[in-house]
Write a protein that holds these residues in place. Structure first.
Motif, PDB file in Angstrom:
ATOM      1  N   LYS A  13       0.836  -1.193   0.000  1.00  0.00           N
ATOM      2  CA  LYS A  13       0.000   0.000   0.000  1.00  0.00           C
ATOM      3  C   LYS A  13       0.876   1.251   0.000  1.00  0.00           C
ATOM      4  N   THR A  17      -0.944   7.767  -1.403  1.00  0.00           N
ATOM      5  CA  THR A  17      -2.262   7.736  -2.044  1.00  0.00           C
ATOM      6  C   THR A  17      -3.213   6.717  -1.439  1.00  0.00           C
ATOM      7  N   GLY A  18      -2.681   5.708  -0.764  1.00  0.00           N
ATOM      8  CA  GLY A  18      -3.515   4.637  -0.237  1.00  0.00           C
ATOM      9  C   GLY A  18      -3.785   3.550  -1.260  1.00  0.00           C
ATOM     10  N   ASP A  19      -3.304   3.745  -2.501  1.00  0.00           N
ATOM     11  CA  ASP A  19      -3.486   2.739  -3.537  1.00  0.00           C
ATOM     12  C   ASP A  19      -2.630   1.517  -3.228  1.00  0.00           C
ATOM     13  N   PRO A  29      -7.298   1.139  -6.351  1.00  0.00           N
ATOM     14  CA  PRO A  29      -7.445   2.429  -5.656  1.00  0.00           C
ATOM     15  C   PRO A  29      -7.684   2.217  -4.161  1.00  0.00           C
ATOM     16  N   GLY A  30      -7.142   3.108  -3.348  1.00  0.00           N
ATOM     17  CA  GLY A  30      -7.224   2.985  -1.903  1.00  0.00           C
ATOM     18  C   GLY A  30      -8.630   2.828  -1.372  1.00  0.00           C
ATOM     19  N   ARG A  31      -9.585   3.478  -1.994  1.00  0.00           N
ATOM     20  CA  ARG A  31     -10.963   3.376  -1.506  1.00  0.00           C
ATOM     21  C   ARG A  31     -11.559   1.990  -1.764  1.00  0.00           C
ATOM     22  N   ASP A  32     -10.972   1.221  -2.706  1.00  0.00           N
ATOM     23  CA  ASP A  32     -11.468  -0.120  -3.021  1.00  0.00           C
ATOM     24  C   ASP A  32     -10.654  -1.230  -2.373  1.00  0.00           C
ATOM     25  N   LYS A  34      -9.090  -3.648   0.373  1.00  0.00           N
ATOM     26  CA  LYS A  34      -9.517  -4.224   1.640  1.00  0.00           C
ATOM     27  C   LYS A  34      -8.465  -5.204   2.107  1.00  0.00           C
TER      28      LYS A  34
END
Length: 56
Positions: A13, A17-19, A29-32, A34
């Motif tokens: 990670k 960006t969190g990606d 993408p970081g929002r997806d 888990k």
């Protein structure tokens, strides 16, 4: 490269960006992204890269 649906990928990670970049080359993408509790079914490409790194 394959789809990230239904498979558990291994990767790292980004702090910025969190990606997540998987060992098989996907960028999630970081929002997806888990963190799964289970590792099945594992992505065969990610597992192959992991095994190759262990042998070095």
């Amino acid at each position: 490269m394959g789809s990230n649906k239904g498979l558990v990928h291994r990767g790292s990670k980004s702090w910025w960006t969190g990606d997540v970049k998987t060992l098989c080359g996907l960028i999630i993408p970081g929002r997806d992204a888990k963190s799964p509790w289970l590792t099945s079914p594992a992505c065969p490409q990610c597992e192959a890269v992991l095994e190759a790194r262990k042998r070095k």
